[in-house]
Scaffold this motif. Structure first.
Motif, PDB file in Angstrom:
ATOM      1  N   GLY A  11       1.083  -1.398   0.130  1.00  0.00           N
ATOM      2  CA  GLY A  11      -0.058  -0.417   0.153  1.00  0.00           C
ATOM      3  C   GLY A  11       0.709   1.601  -0.173  1.00  0.00           C
ATOM      4  N   ALA A  12       1.655   0.912   0.550  1.00  0.00           N
ATOM      5  CA  ALA A  12       3.021   2.545   0.749  1.00  0.00           C
ATOM      6  C   ALA A  12       3.499   2.295  -0.038  1.00  0.00           C
ATOM      7  N   TRP A  13       4.309   1.443  -1.678  1.00  0.00           N
ATOM      8  CA  TRP A  13       5.410   1.393  -2.448  1.00  0.00           C
ATOM      9  C   TRP A  13       4.304   1.795  -3.718  1.00  0.00           C
ATOM     10  N   ALA A  14       3.374   1.238  -3.972  1.00  0.00           N
ATOM     11  CA  ALA A  14       2.431   1.017  -5.214  1.00  0.00           C
ATOM     12  C   ALA A  14       2.884   2.921  -5.781  1.00  0.00           C
ATOM     13  N   GLY A  15       2.627   2.240  -7.138  1.00  0.00           N
ATOM     14  CA  GLY A  15       3.208   3.915  -7.134  1.00  0.00           C
ATOM     15  C   GLY A  15       2.248   4.797  -8.163  1.00  0.00           C
ATOM     16  N   VAL A  16       1.871   5.847  -6.447  1.00  0.00           N
ATOM     17  CA  VAL A  16       0.710   6.406  -7.097  1.00  0.00           C
ATOM     18  C   VAL A  16       0.901   7.971  -7.893  1.00  0.00           C
ATOM     19  N   ARG A  17       0.526   7.893  -8.787  1.00  0.00           N
ATOM     20  CA  ARG A  17       0.841   9.412  -9.781  1.00  0.00           C
ATOM     21  C   ARG A  17      -0.143  10.500  -9.607  1.00  0.00           C
ATOM     22  N   PRO A  18       0.071  11.753  -9.934  1.00  0.00           N
ATOM     23  CA  PRO A  18      -1.208  12.354  -9.261  1.00  0.00           C
ATOM     24  C   PRO A  18      -2.263  12.373 -10.692  1.00  0.00           C
ATOM     25  N   ILE A  89      -3.994  -0.764 -10.202  1.00  0.00           N
ATOM     26  CA  ILE A  89      -4.315  -2.444  -9.515  1.00  0.00           C
ATOM     27  C   ILE A  89      -3.581  -2.585  -8.150  1.00  0.00           C
ATOM     28  N   VAL A  90      -3.370  -2.551  -7.029  1.00  0.00           N
ATOM     29  CA  VAL A  90      -2.573  -3.339  -5.798  1.00  0.00           C
ATOM     30  C   VAL A  90      -3.186  -4.149  -5.411  1.00  0.00           C
TER      31      VAL A  90
END
Length: 218
Positions: A11-18, A89-90
């Motif tokens: 949850g912390a590592w997944a690459g979230v983009r703006p 997707i995670v």
């Protein structure tokens, strides 16, 4: 098995983009990863899907500041059809393939790839992923290669982090980011993360930096 290091890691590592507007958590359980993603992506709608009862996930989301952006659907990932694909997707999936099943059927389903085999998970992700989308997953180090093989021709590894519990020990977990083969970079970005220094309750600066937004003790 409600909140564990694996879920917090991915949850912390997944690459979230703006630019991410739609995020999916496959095998959401109690909704912890969905909550983390809603916290990290303030402009995104987050969906959690699971075959099991989702009452705890809904209760947790309702008590959060992001309840208006999180929804849960009780449905196998293989059958889930939201109509619109997802930017990210995670998943913290059931992962053991050939190991001895736990006699508790609920725990066995949560830990073993019985209801959601690797190949079926990859096929579902490919179907649900938007163009340019990414899939982040956490797996035991012993299963990461098997998972990548199951996804071959559908998804390619774009980023990999090997996770060691303490310095000097072999990696215990692997974090993978996958994309469609024609969208993935030519070379996989690889690094490693060490969780603990080896002393009791003493975590490395890198692990603290990654997860500090989610642990009160950090």
């Amino acid at each position: 098995m409600k909140v564990g290091t694996d879920g917090v890691l991915v949850g912390a590592w997944a690459g979230v983009r703006p630019s991410d507007r739609r995020i999916l958590d496959v095998g959401t359980g109690t909704g912890v990863i969905a909550l983390m993603l809603a916290q990290r992506a303030p402009a995104a709608e987050v969906t959690g899907v699971d075959v099991d009862d989702l009452s705890q996930a809904r209760e947790n989301a309702a008590a959060s500041p992001w309840s208006d952006r999180i929804r849960f659907v009780q449905c196998p990932a293989q059958e889930f059809d939201p109509g619109t694909p997802f930017d990210l997707i995670v998943s913290n999936p059931p992962f053991f393939v050939d190991s001895l099943l736990c006699p508790d059927p609920v725990r066995a389903a949560a830990r073993h790839a019985v209801l959601l085999p690797f190949g079926e998970l990859c096929a579902a992700v490919e179907r649900l992923l938007a163009p340019g989308g990414r899939f982040a997953v956490v797996l035991p180090a012993t299963e990461a290669g098997r998972f990548a093989d199951a996804c071959r021709s559908r998804l390619s590894v774009s980023r990999r982090t090997d996770v060691r519990t303490t310095p000097g020990r072999a990696p215990k977990r692997v974090l993978l980011e996958l994309m469609r083969p024609d969208e993935a970079p030519a070379a996989t970005l690889q690094d490693e993360l060490v969780v603990s220094t080896g002393r009791h309750e003493e975590y490395t600066p890198a692990y603290r930096a990654l997860t500090r937004d989610f642990y009160l003790k950090f």
